[in-house]
Design a protein around this motif. Sequence first.
Motif, short mmCIF file in Angstrom:
data_model
loop_
_atom_site.label_atom_id
_atom_site.label_comp_id
_atom_site.label_asym_id
_atom_site.label_seq_id
_atom_site.Cartn_x
_atom_site.Cartn_y
_atom_site.Cartn_z
N VAL A 79 0.86 -1.18 0.00
CA VAL A 79 0.00 0.00 0.00
C VAL A 79 0.90 1.23 0.00
CG1 VAL A 79 -1.87 1.24 1.17
CG2 VAL A 79 -1.72 -1.25 1.39
N LEU A 80 0.56 2.21 -0.84
CA LEU A 80 1.28 3.48 -0.84
C LEU A 80 0.52 4.49 0.01
CD1 LEU A 80 2.21 3.90 -4.63
CD2 LEU A 80 3.44 2.66 -2.85
N GLN A 81 1.26 5.28 0.80
CA GLN A 81 0.61 6.26 1.65
C GLN A 81 0.99 7.67 1.21
OE1 GLN A 81 -0.37 5.60 5.87
NE2 GLN A 81 1.26 7.08 6.29
N ILE A 82 0.00 8.56 1.17
CA ILE A 82 0.21 9.96 0.84
C ILE A 82 0.13 10.77 2.13
CG2 ILE A 82 -0.56 11.91 -0.56
CD1 ILE A 82 0.36 9.46 -2.19
N PRO A 83 1.20 11.50 2.49
CA PRO A 83 1.18 12.28 3.73
C PRO A 83 0.11 13.37 3.71
CG PRO A 83 3.42 12.02 2.91
CD PRO A 83 2.51 11.54 1.82
N ALA A 84 -0.34 13.75 4.90
CA ALA A 84 -1.43 14.72 5.01
C ALA A 84 -1.13 16.04 4.32
CB ALA A 84 -1.75 14.95 6.50
N PHE A 85 0.10 16.54 4.48
CA PHE A 85 0.44 17.83 3.88
C PHE A 85 0.43 17.78 2.35
CE2 PHE A 85 2.76 18.81 8.01
CZ PHE A 85 1.81 19.73 8.42
N LYS A 127 -5.94 12.60 5.16
CA LYS A 127 -6.61 13.89 4.99
C LYS A 127 -5.84 14.98 5.71
CE LYS A 127 -10.22 14.99 7.49
NZ LYS A 127 -9.72 16.23 8.16
N GLY A 128 -5.57 16.07 4.99
CA GLY A 128 -4.81 17.16 5.58
C GLY A 128 -5.49 17.78 6.78
N GLN A 129 -4.68 18.26 7.71
CA GLN A 129 -5.20 18.92 8.91
C GLN A 129 -5.99 20.18 8.56
OE1 GLN A 129 -2.10 18.02 8.09
NE2 GLN A 129 -0.79 17.73 9.89
#
Length: 278
Positions: free
Chosen positions: A112-118, A140-142
């Motif tokens: 699984v690839l993860q995309i950081p919130a920022f 989901k971004g902060q």
Amino acid sequence: MGEPVPSLTLGGRSFGREEFFVIAGPCVLESLELASQVAERLAEAAASLDIPLIFKSSFDKANRTSVTSFRGPGLEQGLEWLERIKEQTGLPVISDIHSPEQAAPAARVLDVLQIPAFLCRQTDLLVAAGETMKPVNVKKGQFMAPHDVGPIIAKVQSTGNPQVWLTERGSSFGYNNLVVDMRSIGVMRGFGVPVVFDATHSVQLPGGLGASSGGDRAHAPALARAAVAAGADAVFIETHPDPEHALCDGPNSLPLDRAAALLKQLKAIHALVREETA
């Protein structure tokens, strides 16, 4: 908002809406030895509880507060370590990517690839991740409202890849603080994708220590239980055998020796909620 996507199978286990699953591991790959130790302990706990678990640790933490902060071993060595951990434990693995160029090489190892919130709105990054045809977990971004995630999902799915997960990790609440709106879990599930709750980043105090982020791990278990009760399909937990000396996110990391008991509680809550809503 679309129909729910089917669960996917990793390592013979189902990951999706039907069965509670967990993403867990140390924030960053500090060493192969430590990561292997944590992965083996988590694999044992997950097997004893019959919980599908994905091992998470970052090969690079590109968004650390300070230029002198530890970032990890980097793409090449980090993927080599994660591949060895997969072989040793049989666990699927997930890690963050920060640029479109990292997607293809990372997908050769990561399940699984993860995309950081920022980076959750970065079109080129989302499309590159989607094009690997691996599941993509977008944090989901902060700074985002939960009902604004539709375009994020659409960017990944524009590649023909239907496997998108969303992760709630708290929202900015003034300076150096986060708050979790549990309504966001139901809102994001309404888009037809599984929703993960990041219990440990949600208690982070971003930049709260000046040159690094602070946190209060004491609240993470309660938030995790509340999120599963609110309908979360999975929980994300950063855990470390010695959080006080972790090289990244120690203040909000769960002590490894407390992980199994929490996972047992979360599985029971998930089963109860699904029983009541069936």
